[in-house]
Design a protein around this motif. Structure first.
Motif, short mmCIF file in Angstrom:
data_model
loop_
_atom_site.label_atom_id
_atom_site.label_comp_id
_atom_site.label_asym_id
_atom_site.label_seq_id
_atom_site.Cartn_x
_atom_site.Cartn_y
_atom_site.Cartn_z
N PRO A 49 49.59 30.41 42.17
CA PRO A 49 48.52 29.77 42.57
C PRO A 49 49.05 29.64 44.01
CG PRO A 49 47.02 28.38 41.09
CD PRO A 49 49.08 28.95 40.99
N SER A 50 47.88 30.29 45.25
CA SER A 50 48.66 30.10 46.55
C SER A 50 49.38 28.78 47.02
CB SER A 50 47.76 30.93 47.89
OG SER A 50 48.03 32.31 46.69
N GLY A 90 48.94 34.34 43.92
CA GLY A 90 48.07 34.26 44.35
C GLY A 90 46.28 33.89 43.35
N THR A 91 45.60 34.66 43.42
CA THR A 91 44.13 33.86 42.83
C THR A 91 44.66 34.65 40.92
OG1 THR A 91 42.46 34.09 45.17
CG2 THR A 91 41.59 34.03 42.17
N ARG A 94 42.77 38.09 39.65
CA ARG A 94 42.69 39.45 40.90
C ARG A 94 44.04 39.81 41.08
NH1 ARG A 94 40.18 35.99 44.97
NH2 ARG A 94 37.92 36.73 45.18
N ASN A 120 48.72 25.73 37.65
CA ASN A 120 48.05 27.15 37.09
C ASN A 120 46.65 27.00 35.85
OD1 ASN A 120 47.45 29.93 37.03
ND2 ASN A 120 49.72 30.55 36.64
N THR A 126 40.18 31.26 34.19
CA THR A 126 39.92 32.72 34.72
C THR A 126 39.53 34.00 33.74
OG1 THR A 126 42.08 32.35 35.52
CG2 THR A 126 42.58 34.40 35.42
N ASN A 129 36.36 34.70 35.02
CA ASN A 129 36.33 35.80 36.34
C ASN A 129 36.93 36.89 35.47
OD1 ASN A 129 35.82 34.03 37.78
ND2 ASN A 129 37.62 33.30 38.09
#
Length: 288
Positions: A49-50, A90-91, A94, A120, A126, A129
């Motif tokens: 993750p960012s 990142g996400t 995505r 994470n 996730t 998503n």
């Protein structure tokens, strides 16, 4: 690896490096199932993750990540697959979709319901998503929750498959997956749910349509049973899962769109969130 029946497929396995996702990768039976359906190359993906960086106190993330990925690569290569590892930032959903698209993956595999570490959270939200946004078929591999050493709940990914159909184009697309799933499938249950909202007057008889699907499965050497249920589609699909105890629920989704939360959420996303076992979700093709 047990001989690939169709050959040439590639799969993305998403991991958050937790013990739960590790059990998914370590499942010899699960890897064997992937081999049977023609998977030859596996891409192991972990997303940082960012807002997480290796210098955060107490993380030791960089060292753990490298060690875990080396171990995962060794396990999957020993099972007979070609392996590539990907570390991206990142996400999670995505970036997983992005990798799947860039490598031309035929399947994405992600664990769900297990514990995941702070850095994470691939396992859990996730998966939901990905169900909303996936660009390729998505297998949600259910993992035990609330135990120190979690295991996959269904060792055989496709051995007993329950296919839920509303006879739509999306359902037909998912049904065609049996062309390759059949090499790892022993039993098929076909379920159609008649919703109180459906207008069935003058339409084709559901029993006849299910029988047509049985005939097609018979051509692939698969025996099947059929069942028609009445009520809320998501609730009845989950009730059918409880009755028949399949390895995996197979169903189609309506794919990506600005309204995907509304379009998908009514049935497919609900099933992904609430199913006891694995869910194999087939979206429209990338070009759709």
């Amino acid at each position: 690896m047990t001989g690939s029946a169709t050959g040439g497929k590639s799969a993305v396995i998403a991991t958050d490096l937790s013990t739960a996702s590790e059990s998914m990768i370590e499942s010899e039976t699960g890897l064997n199932c992937l081999g049977r359906i023609g998977v030859e190359r596996i891409h192991i993906v972990t997303v940082v993750p960012s807002n997480v960086h290796s210098g955060m106190p107490g993380m030791g993330f960089e060292k753990r990540r490298k060690k875990a990925l080396r171990r995962y690569r060794s396990i999957v290569e020993d099972a007979g697959f070609d392996v590539e590892t990907h570390v991206v930032r990142g996400t999670p959903h995505r970036r997983i979709n992005g990798i799947a698209g860039s490598v031309g993956a035929d399947l994405v595999l992600v664990g769900s319901r297990g514990k995941s570490p702070l850095e994470n959270r691939v396992i859990g939200s996730t998966a939901r998503n990905l169900a909303r946004t996936t660009v390729v078929p998505l297998l949600v591999d259910r993992i035990e929750r609330g135990v120190d050493e979690p295991e996959t709940i269904r060792r055989h990914l496709f051995k007993r498959t329950l296919f839920a159909t509303d006879f739509s184009e999306n359902a037909e697309r998912a049904f065609q997956s049996f062309e390759y799933l059949r090499h790892a499938t022993k039993e098929v249950t076909l379920v159609h749910v008649e919703s109180p909202k459906d207008d069935t007057s003058g339409g084709p008889d559901p029993e006849e349509r299910l029988d047509e699907l049985v005939d097609r499965l018979d051509e692939w050497g698969l025996d099947a049973r059929t069942e028609i249920r009445r009520g809320d589609p998501a609730n009845e699909i989950l009730a059918a899962e409880a009755d028949h105890d399949p390895s995996t629920l197979l169903l189609g989704s309506r794919g990506r769109s600005r309204l995907r939360r509304l379009l998908l959420g009514s049935v497919s996303e609900e099933v992904v969130a609430r199913a006891a076992g694995n869910v194999f979700l087939v979206p429209p093709p990338r070009s759709a």
